[in-house]
Design an enzyme around this catalytic site. Structure first.
Site, PDB file in Angstrom:
ATOM      1  N   HIS A 111      31.100  32.458  12.088  1.00  0.00           N
ATOM      2  CA  HIS A 111      29.853  33.100  11.634  1.00  0.00           C
ATOM      3  C   HIS A 111      29.254  34.008  12.701  1.00  0.00           C
ATOM      4  O   HIS A 111      28.084  34.383  12.609  1.00  0.00           O
ATOM      5  CB  HIS A 111      28.834  32.038  11.221  1.00  0.00           C
ATOM      6  CG  HIS A 111      29.188  31.378   9.920  1.00  0.00           C
ATOM      7  ND1 HIS A 111      28.547  30.262   9.463  1.00  0.00           N
ATOM      8  CD2 HIS A 111      30.127  31.655   8.988  1.00  0.00           C
ATOM      9  CE1 HIS A 111      29.060  29.890   8.293  1.00  0.00           C
ATOM     10  NE2 HIS A 111      30.037  30.718   8.002  1.00  0.00           N
ATOM     11  N   GLY A 178      28.902  17.429  11.773  1.00  0.00           N
ATOM     12  CA  GLY A 178      27.539  17.967  11.676  1.00  0.00           C
ATOM     13  C   GLY A 178      27.410  19.180  10.792  1.00  0.00           C
ATOM     14  O   GLY A 178      26.699  20.128  11.130  1.00  0.00           O
TER      15      GLY A 178
HETATM   16  N1  APR Z   1      24.474  14.366  14.448  1.00  0.00           N
HETATM   17  C1  APR Z   1      25.341  14.601  13.428  1.00  0.00           C
HETATM   18  N2  APR Z   1      25.028  15.317  12.319  1.00  0.00           N
HETATM   19  C2  APR Z   1      23.775  15.813  12.244  1.00  0.00           C
HETATM   20  C3  APR Z   1      22.808  15.611  13.256  1.00  0.00           C
HETATM   21  C4  APR Z   1      23.207  14.854  14.389  1.00  0.00           C
HETATM   22  N3  APR Z   1      22.362  14.602  15.397  1.00  0.00           N
HETATM   23  N4  APR Z   1      21.651  16.231  12.878  1.00  0.00           N
HETATM   24  C5  APR Z   1      21.894  16.798  11.677  1.00  0.00           C
HETATM   25  N5  APR Z   1      23.158  16.534  11.297  1.00  0.00           N
HETATM   26  C6  APR Z   1      23.834  16.998  10.085  1.00  0.00           C
HETATM   27  C7  APR Z   1      22.987  16.969   8.837  1.00  0.00           C
HETATM   28  O1  APR Z   1      23.105  15.698   8.190  1.00  0.00           O
HETATM   29  C8  APR Z   1      23.646  18.089   8.011  1.00  0.00           C
HETATM   30  O2  APR Z   1      24.703  17.564   7.230  1.00  0.00           O
HETATM   31  O3  APR Z   1      24.158  18.350  10.300  1.00  0.00           O
HETATM   32  C9  APR Z   1      24.217  19.038   9.055  1.00  0.00           C
HETATM   33  C10 APR Z   1      23.446  20.325   9.176  1.00  0.00           C
HETATM   34  O4  APR Z   1      23.569  21.000   7.961  1.00  0.00           O
HETATM   35  P1  APR Z   1      23.035  22.519   7.831  1.00  0.00           P
HETATM   36  O5  APR Z   1      21.673  22.602   8.394  1.00  0.00           O
HETATM   37  O6  APR Z   1      23.292  22.921   6.419  1.00  0.00           O
HETATM   38  O7  APR Z   1      23.978  23.334   8.823  1.00  0.00           O
HETATM   39  P2  APR Z   1      25.447  23.845   8.572  1.00  0.00           P
HETATM   40  O8  APR Z   1      26.222  22.892   7.718  1.00  0.00           O
HETATM   41  O9  APR Z   1      26.016  24.192   9.891  1.00  0.00           O
HETATM   42  O10 APR Z   1      25.184  25.211   7.745  1.00  0.00           O
HETATM   43  C11 APR Z   1      26.313  26.002   7.473  1.00  0.00           C
HETATM   44  O11 APR Z   1      24.886  27.702   6.527  1.00  0.00           O
HETATM   45  O12 APR Z   1      22.860  28.753   6.759  1.00  0.00           O
HETATM   46  C12 APR Z   1      24.229  28.928   6.892  1.00  0.00           C
HETATM   47  O13 APR Z   1      25.403  30.318   8.370  1.00  0.00           O
HETATM   48  C13 APR Z   1      24.582  29.200   8.329  1.00  0.00           C
HETATM   49  O14 APR Z   1      26.368  28.321   9.686  1.00  0.00           O
HETATM   50  C14 APR Z   1      25.346  27.971   8.763  1.00  0.00           C
HETATM   51  C15 APR Z   1      25.916  27.448   7.458  1.00  0.00           C
END
Ligand code: APR
Length: 245
Positions: A111, A178
């Site tokens: 990304h 995560g």
């Molecule tokens: N340890 C493990 N997992 C965690 C923790 C932690 N301390 N804190 C949060 N999480 C998990 C949450 O349960 C969730 O499943 O991390 C995940 C974060 O999810 P999102 O906020 O949706 O992030 P992500 O999956 O990386 O989003 C993907 O979406 O907005 C777009 O381009 C952006 O790269 C991003 C993509």
């Protein structure tokens, strides 16, 4: 069941691996990323509508990078990369530079990267620490109003999908850490993996695609990832038991 350590590995990380370093996840704060709708600050339409807001938003994100550090999960993945005997690929959806700063090298930013900007006219991608404004000239071609964050926005095609797809097809171990499984194509990676591969999800809570994984481990990345490193290192170092004549 012992995790395979003799084949290739692909690891996918999302915002959850950087959460304990103090960086906000995307869907933790009621759908807002640092108090902004993701669509307003992470889409071509948002950039056209209000380039000043978008430049300012990424300036704040870039400045924030200088206030946070890699955590134990980032460091554990860098250690695993050094010890892994086979092919290793770390794919991150994150635009922060915490994996690099932890020492990861076999890293793919699908990304894009906060610490880089791209000229929309000459295509140059440049490391960038400071702020940008709509009028900041491109250092390469000199044009103004042509610099944008080197980040993949909604509706744009992520980077390196071909090589990621090839790595997924041949890996024996796929680990997602995560990530919520809300956003494709990353959320679909687990479906591209061989049915004979071991698939493992590490997350605070089950993701939207948890059912596609062979095993789920719930907890914080700074606890689960160092434990995974220890488990895999034991498997790598375990002597191959002679089966005798
Ligand atoms: N340890 C493990 N997992 C965690 C923790 C932690 N301390 N804190 C949060 N999480 C998990 C949450 O349960 C969730 O499943 O991390 C995940 C974060 O999810 P999102 O906020 O949706 O992030 P992500 O999956 O990386 O989003 C993907 O979406 O907005 C777009 O381009 C952006 O790269 C991003 C993509």
């Amino acid at each position: 069941m012992q995790l395979p350590t003799s084949s290739s590995i692909v690891i996918l990380t999302g915002a959850g691996i950087s959460a304990e370093s103090g960086l906000s996840t995307f869907r933790g704060g009621g759908g807002l990323w640092e108090n902004h709708r993701v669509e307003d600050v992470a889409s071509p339409e948002g950039f056209i509508t209000d380039p000043q807001l978008v430049h300012r938003f990424y300036n704040q994100r870039r400045a924030q990078l200088r206030t946070v550090q890699p955590n134990l999960a980032h460091l554990a993945l860098a250690e695993l990369e050094k010890a892994w005997p086979g092919d290793f690929m770390l794919v991150t959806q994150n635009v922060d530079d915490l994996h690099e700063r932890a020492g990861s090298q076999k890293l793919v930013h699908m990304h894009g990267e906060l610490a880089k900007v791209r000229c929309m006219l000459c295509g140059e991608v440049l490391p960038w620490e400071g702020d940008t404004q709509p009028g900041t000239p491109c250092p390469t071609c000199g044009k103004k109003k042509s610099l944008r964050p080197h980040v993949v926005w909604f509706g744009e095609v992520p980077f390196a999908l071909d090589c990621i797809g090839r790595a997924l097809e041949k890996c024996g171990l796929f680990v997602a850490i995560g990530t919520s499984g809300h956003v494709y194509p990353a959320a679909g990676f687990v479906e591209l993996v061989s049915p004979f591969a071991y698939t493992l999800e590490l997350n605070l809570e089950a993701s939207q695609v948890a059912s596609g994984f062979f095993e789920l481990r719930s907890g914080k990345a700074t606890e689960l990832v160092p434990a995974l490193l220890k488990e895999l290192l034991a498997g790598i170092q375990a002597p191959v038991h002679a089966t005798g004549p």
